[in-house]
Write a protein that holds these residues in place. Sequence first.
Motif, PDB file in Angstrom:
ATOM      1  N   PRO A 162      -8.891  35.173   6.328  1.00 18.97           N
ATOM      2  CA  PRO A 162      -9.616  34.495   5.250  1.00 18.97           C
ATOM      3  C   PRO A 162     -11.114  34.751   5.329  1.00 18.97           C
ATOM      4  O   PRO A 162     -11.690  34.846   6.412  1.00 18.97           O
ATOM      5  N   VAL A 163     -11.730  34.850   4.150  1.00 19.49           N
ATOM      6  CA  VAL A 163     -13.169  35.088   4.043  1.00 19.49           C
ATOM      7  C   VAL A 163     -13.762  34.033   3.115  1.00 19.49           C
ATOM      8  O   VAL A 163     -13.235  33.798   2.020  1.00 19.49           O
ATOM      9  N   LEU A 164     -14.851  33.403   3.540  1.00 17.14           N
ATOM     10  CA  LEU A 164     -15.515  32.357   2.767  1.00 17.14           C
ATOM     11  C   LEU A 164     -16.996  32.649   2.679  1.00 17.14           C
ATOM     12  O   LEU A 164     -17.540  33.448   3.450  1.00 17.14           O
ATOM     13  N   ASP A 165     -17.665  31.996   1.725  1.00 16.70           N
ATOM     14  CA  ASP A 165     -19.121  31.915   1.776  1.00 16.70           C
ATOM     15  C   ASP A 165     -19.476  30.478   2.119  1.00 16.70           C
ATOM     16  O   ASP A 165     -18.641  29.711   2.600  1.00 16.70           O
ATOM     17  N   ALA A 166     -20.732  30.070   1.894  1.00 18.74           N
ATOM     18  CA  ALA A 166     -21.155  28.731   2.268  1.00 18.74           C
ATOM     19  C   ALA A 166     -20.545  27.655   1.388  1.00 18.74           C
ATOM     20  O   ALA A 166     -20.651  26.463   1.711  1.00 18.74           O
ATOM     21  N   ASN A 167     -19.905  28.044   0.268  1.00 18.52           N
ATOM     22  CA  ASN A 167     -19.415  27.058  -0.679  1.00 18.52           C
ATOM     23  C   ASN A 167     -17.894  26.971  -0.751  1.00 18.52           C
ATOM     24  O   ASN A 167     -17.344  25.871  -0.888  1.00 18.52           O
ATOM     25  N   ALA A 168     -17.208  28.115  -0.676  1.00 12.23           N
ATOM     26  CA  ALA A 168     -15.764  28.091  -0.941  1.00 12.23           C
ATOM     27  C   ALA A 168     -15.128  29.397  -0.489  1.00 12.23           C
ATOM     28  O   ALA A 168     -15.786  30.294   0.053  1.00 12.23           O
ATOM     29  N   VAL A 169     -13.816  29.502  -0.756  1.00  8.16           N
ATOM     30  CA  VAL A 169     -13.048  30.702  -0.421  1.00  8.16           C
ATOM     31  C   VAL A 169     -13.496  31.871  -1.290  1.00  8.16           C
ATOM     32  O   VAL A 169     -13.655  31.731  -2.506  1.00  8.16           O
TER      33      VAL A 169
END
Length: 288
Positions: free
Chosen positions: A145-152
């Motif tokens: 899984p890869v996310l940023d600071a806010n969501a998937v």
Amino acid sequence: MTGPSPTLRVTLAVLTALGLIVADHRERHLDLVRSTLSHLTYPLQVAADRPEQWFRAARERLVGQEDLRDRNSGLHRENLLLKARLQQFEALEAENARLRDLLGSSLDLGERVLIAEIMAVELAPYRQQVMVNKGTHSGVFVGQPVLDANAVMGQVIRADPFSSVVLLITDADHALPVEVNRNGLRTIAAGTGLSEDLELLYIPKNADIQVGDLLVTSGMDGRFPAGYPVARVKTVRQDPDNPFTTVIAEPTARLDRSREVLLVWNLSQTSRQQALAAEATKAGDTPP
């Protein structure tokens, strides 16, 4: 006929001069004469001094202009350097803010995470992929899984030694099990090939779903941990010719603006404690 001798003339001149000096010193009889002569000779003095004044003024003007040009050139160079440094400072400030957001997000997640930087973006129509600067050498694996600071954001579909390709959730080939955070309604969020839209599949017409509902990962696929934000519903439309409700959601991750991402390891409680203990004893982000 001859005049006085030269000696007599000099003597008379000296006596006359002495007399005038004594008379002027005591009685100041020659002040008027001196003032008159001063007024008469002043224009000559001014005319004689004018060329030198002009020359001096011209020299000062040339020196002043040259000095101003040098100063202006120096200030221009300094201004360019300061602007360049300011741009760097602004970029560093923005990068620090993004990294703080990511680190804060990783602490909230409570998972094993690794920060990676986006290196390239796939520009083909309906393809939503990015390349990041971490690979198998850092422990990255396919399906991660890869996310940023806010969501998937998506998941890894190819892992090379020093880079990886991430398939974004908006790609036309991506589908993600989600649920409505408000009531637990489960569905599938499918990519449309557009960075602003996800389509929710197989929503019954009587389902309780509203504009503004937050969608989170359900964890049903065993790949994405449950509870990660994914998108917010922005359109709910009933079509008489469609047995299901047409629902469009907007990803909450900044898919087209993020520069750093989080690679996540979904750990069990025991392995998570072991990983945290390992982190305390060694540097680096490579998972066990």
